[in-house]
Design an enzyme around this catalytic site. Sequence first.
Site, PDB file in Angstrom:
ATOM      1  N   HIS A 161      28.893  36.991  46.756  1.00 44.90           N
ATOM      2  CA  HIS A 161      28.448  37.848  45.471  1.00 44.90           C
ATOM      3  C   HIS A 161      27.053  37.523  45.017  1.00 44.90           C
ATOM      4  O   HIS A 161      26.285  38.512  44.626  1.00 44.90           O
ATOM      5  CB  HIS A 161      29.351  37.367  44.117  1.00 44.90           C
ATOM      6  CG  HIS A 161      30.787  37.704  44.234  1.00 44.90           C
ATOM      7  ND1 HIS A 161      31.840  36.749  43.983  1.00 44.90           N
ATOM      8  CD2 HIS A 161      31.299  38.941  44.750  1.00 44.90           C
ATOM      9  CE1 HIS A 161      33.024  37.213  44.088  1.00 44.90           C
ATOM     10  NE2 HIS A 161      32.841  38.426  44.597  1.00 44.90           N
ATOM     11  N   LYS A 185      45.641  41.657  35.797  1.00 46.09           N
ATOM     12  CA  LYS A 185      45.304  39.906  36.574  1.00 46.09           C
ATOM     13  C   LYS A 185      45.483  38.779  35.778  1.00 46.09           C
ATOM     14  O   LYS A 185      45.313  38.939  34.466  1.00 46.09           O
ATOM     15  CB  LYS A 185      43.730  40.129  37.069  1.00 46.09           C
ATOM     16  CG  LYS A 185      43.688  41.246  38.251  1.00 46.09           C
ATOM     17  CD  LYS A 185      42.154  41.342  38.940  1.00 46.09           C
ATOM     18  CE  LYS A 185      42.096  42.325  39.941  1.00 46.09           C
ATOM     19  NZ  LYS A 185      40.915  42.308  40.553  1.00 46.09           N
ATOM     20  N   ARG A 198      32.214  44.445  53.732  1.00 46.95           N
ATOM     21  CA  ARG A 198      32.190  43.399  54.945  1.00 46.95           C
ATOM     22  C   ARG A 198      32.759  43.920  56.057  1.00 46.95           C
ATOM     23  O   ARG A 198      32.570  43.423  57.094  1.00 46.95           O
ATOM     24  CB  ARG A 198      32.877  42.074  54.266  1.00 46.95           C
ATOM     25  CG  ARG A 198      32.216  41.509  53.316  1.00 46.95           C
ATOM     26  CD  ARG A 198      33.003  40.481  52.617  1.00 46.95           C
ATOM     27  NE  ARG A 198      34.189  41.369  51.774  1.00 46.95           N
ATOM     28  CZ  ARG A 198      35.092  40.709  51.156  1.00 46.95           C
ATOM     29  NH1 ARG A 198      35.156  39.386  50.761  1.00 46.95           N
ATOM     30  NH2 ARG A 198      36.000  41.563  50.539  1.00 46.95           N
ATOM     31  N   SER A 251      36.514  35.854  46.654  1.00 46.85           N
ATOM     32  CA  SER A 251      37.038  35.001  45.525  1.00 46.85           C
ATOM     33  C   SER A 251      38.430  34.386  46.022  1.00 46.85           C
ATOM     34  O   SER A 251      38.906  33.201  45.973  1.00 46.85           O
ATOM     35  CB  SER A 251      37.099  35.699  44.311  1.00 46.85           C
ATOM     36  OG  SER A 251      35.924  35.971  43.920  1.00 46.85           O
TER      37      SER A 251
END
Length: 382
Positions: A17, A41, A93, A131
């Site tokens: 990040h 979440k 990614r 994360s």
Amino acid sequence: MKKIGFSGTLDPITNGHMWVINEARSLADEVVVFLSENPAKKPKFSAEERKSIIALSCAEQGWENVSVVIVRGDYTARAAKKQGVECLIRGIRTTADFDYENLIQQTNVDVLQGAKTVFVMPPRDLGSVSSSFVKALEGPIGWNWIMKKFVPGPAYHAWVLSWLRKEWETLWDYEHRDAIAIAHADDWFAQLTGATAYGGAARYYHNLDHLVHGLCEIRVWAANTRPDPADVDIIKQAFWFHDAEYGHNPDPAALTNEEASAQLWLGSHLGQEMGDAAELIRATDHFQEAAITHRLKDILLCVDLAILGQDDEVYQNYARAIRQEYIHLPDATYRAQRGGALAHLSRKAQAGELFRDAYFADQYNQRAIDNMQHEMERLAVK
């Protein structure tokens, strides 16, 4: 471009990040991090805690043109556009990331009339850092040393404190304690993890990392050997306090670090039976090994020395940290004293007397011999 946004839950923010934020800084005068608060979440840190961690992480890098905004009850892309941010930046990614992010960006623009998205690709060494990846590291021995490589310092510090907090609450059975006892224990947790003890800026080795590693060693040892749970608690109590008082006092009349730590423990009044753990703390004095006895001494000393048997990267970090703790010594003096201490410990390991508990000996003895030998060779090179 005047403003660009970066969004996410960021629980925790990772070096991946941080790379994207830095890329954003090269594209715009101002970067706004939009921190999502999604009620579906269950993040480890609250939105306000995450905001603070992100701000501290950017400040640590000297990035003055980054601000953080918590988004509640709105779509991030729409909230961004309301604040004059026309573009969001996202890291890609994998091809799966692209398919997902492309769908999100189409929704943001076509359905929500929100900000557009710019995609960037991180370098290979950050390609797997997320994360969820970082969260999955927690638990086994050495997890903290691994995690440290993938998150900025403030995120790591917050995570370690959170982990230690859970260990502390379990040790003192917060679930069944009254408010006064909990407040008392809270004060001692703050003291032990704060600037005057393991959280001190000059604590390069006997610090929070040391606490985490040792408590993990105790947990794994207990899981594999099934000792009396009461003894496990005594070992944990002693370990929390055994290096709480740590310094290099030249006054021969001063208390040893171990005795000062034992006195600190006795003064905490955290438990009902304090003397047992106090004697165990005193037993960690490596210079009085024969003089101080305790039925759990071998275990606590093994926990304390387990760092010697870690893999090369961890051991190198440990060796550098020890040098920093003794930075007041001239290099030649340090080399001689450190080399002498390592030679003593190495002889004990070769004689099978360093790790006096069979579990720890099997795990660490040979690796400790190799590590110490390599460090002595490096110390001998002028």
